[in-house]
Write an enzyme that holds these catalytic residues in place. Structure first.
Site, short mmCIF file in Angstrom:
data_model
loop_
_atom_site.label_atom_id
_atom_site.label_comp_id
_atom_site.label_asym_id
_atom_site.label_seq_id
_atom_site.Cartn_x
_atom_site.Cartn_y
_atom_site.Cartn_z
N LYS A 12 0.84 -1.20 0.00
CA LYS A 12 0.00 0.00 0.00
C LYS A 12 0.88 1.26 0.00
O LYS A 12 1.95 1.23 -0.60
CB LYS A 12 -0.98 -0.05 1.17
CG LYS A 12 -1.79 -1.36 1.18
CD LYS A 12 -2.96 -1.36 2.09
CE LYS A 12 -3.70 -2.70 1.97
NZ LYS A 12 -4.90 -2.78 2.77
N HIS A 97 -8.51 -2.76 -6.21
CA HIS A 97 -8.50 -2.92 -4.75
C HIS A 97 -9.63 -2.08 -4.14
O HIS A 97 -9.94 -1.00 -4.67
CB HIS A 97 -7.14 -2.48 -4.20
CG HIS A 97 -6.96 -2.87 -2.77
ND1 HIS A 97 -7.54 -2.18 -1.74
CD2 HIS A 97 -6.30 -3.91 -2.19
CE1 HIS A 97 -7.23 -2.77 -0.58
NE2 HIS A 97 -6.48 -3.82 -0.85
N GLU A 99 -9.69 -0.19 -1.75
CA GLU A 99 -9.28 1.19 -1.41
C GLU A 99 -9.30 2.08 -2.64
O GLU A 99 -9.60 3.28 -2.55
CB GLU A 99 -7.89 1.15 -0.74
CG GLU A 99 -8.00 0.62 0.69
CD GLU A 99 -6.80 -0.16 1.19
OE1 GLU A 99 -5.72 -0.08 0.59
OE2 GLU A 99 -6.96 -0.88 2.20
N GLY A 173 -7.38 -4.58 7.22
CA GLY A 173 -6.74 -3.68 8.19
C GLY A 173 -7.49 -3.56 9.52
O GLY A 173 -7.19 -2.69 10.32
N SER A 213 -6.55 -9.02 6.82
CA SER A 213 -5.97 -9.38 8.13
C SER A 213 -5.40 -10.80 8.17
O SER A 213 -5.49 -11.48 9.18
CB SER A 213 -7.00 -9.19 9.25
OG SER A 213 -7.40 -7.83 9.32
P1 13P Z 1 -4.48 -6.24 5.62
O1 13P Z 1 -3.71 -7.54 5.49
O2 13P Z 1 -3.69 -5.13 6.23
O3 13P Z 1 -5.81 -6.45 6.26
O4 13P Z 1 -4.77 -5.73 4.13
C1 13P Z 1 -5.30 -6.61 3.21
C2 13P Z 1 -5.28 -5.97 1.88
O5 13P Z 1 -6.02 -5.02 1.63
C3 13P Z 1 -4.33 -6.47 0.89
O6 13P Z 1 -4.58 -5.95 -0.37
#
Ligand code: 13P
Length: 251
Positions: A12, A97, A99, A173, A213
């Site tokens: 990220k 993604h 996000e 996350g 996670s």
């Molecule tokens: P986390 O492992 O921090 O939850 O993030 C997952 C993710 O969005 C991977 O693209």
């Protein structure tokens, strides 16, 4: 159908040059004796691609990016083309993604166009799908992921150039992970949708990663599920010990 496990780190928007070189070097040393049935990928931010590529030299760890534009080049300030990623040594690009779907209002149609462009440029794509908490609580996880798969995958997708990542938004996350059974249920549904979309031969070979996670404590159980073919890992991929421990649980 045996599918090679893919353990992918999505860094990220994290990392500066000095620490990313150290992290990449540590990962490459830790996975020196990688099992033949496992592949490892790291996807740092654009500014670190060259540094990480250098740090990974001589190792089997692959390089990927986190997004790309649909065009080869031109007047698109701030964007990066799939050809630039290929030129920088990337083999993969993460697309759609959650996000990006949220922060940049990316639609299924845009993700599909990006995937088409990336595949044309010779990249492999990791197309992300996943439901929000509200959608899950309304019993819509299958429906939402099905719509995303059908809308985001280009016709050019094959098992060799496309990987799916199921990332329930509520698990990203947050420390909350889908139970292995819940994750497997969605993965199995996605595979059925892939059969409709791409045919049985491609669908049975296409890898479906779980993301949200994932950490050393829960990876083994998740990765043991029939339709979970690897992980897309955020937070835990930023610590070489945790990322390595996850890689080692993959069989
Ligand atoms: P986390 O492992 O921090 O939850 O993030 C997952 C993710 O969005 C991977 O693209």
């Amino acid at each position: 159908m045996s599918r090679k496990k893919l353990i992918a780190g999505n860094w990220k928007m994290n990392g500066l040059i000095a620490d990313s070189a150290t992290l990449a070097k540590e990962i490459s040393l830790n996975v020196k004796n990688l099992k033949p049935n496992t592949e490892v990928l790291v996807c740092p931010p654009f500014t670190l691609l060259t540094t990480v590529k250098k740090a990974l030299r001589g190792s089997k760890v692959m390089l990927g990016a986190q997004d790309c534009h649909i065009e080869e080049k031109g007047a698109h300030t701030g964007d990066i083309s799939p050809y630039m990623l290929k030129d920088a040594g990337c083999e993969y690009v993460i697309l759609g993604h959650s996000e990006r779907r949220t922060d940049h209002k990316e639609t299924n149609a845009l993700v599909k166009a990006k995937a088409q462009a990336a595949i044309k440029a010779g990249l492999k794509v990791i197309i992300c799908v996943g439901e929000t908490l509200t959608e899950r609580e309304a019993g819509k996880a299958f429906e939402v992921t099905e719509k995303q798969i059908k809308g985001s995958l280009p016709n050019e997708s094959t098992a060799a150039n496309t990987v799916i990542a199921y990332e329930p938004v509520w698990a990203i996350g947050t420390g909350k992970t889908a139970t292995p059974a819940d994750a497997e249920a969605v993965h199995a549904h996605i595979r059925k949708v892939l059969v409709q979309k791409c045919g049985k031969a491609i669908a049975s070979r296409m890898r479906i990663l779980y993301g949200g996670s994932m950490k050393p404590a829960n990876a083994a159980e998740l990765l043991a599920q029939e339709n979970i073919d690897g992980g897309l890992i955020g937070g835990a991929s930023l610590k070489s010990a945790d990322f390595t421990a996850i890689i080692e649980t993959a069989k």
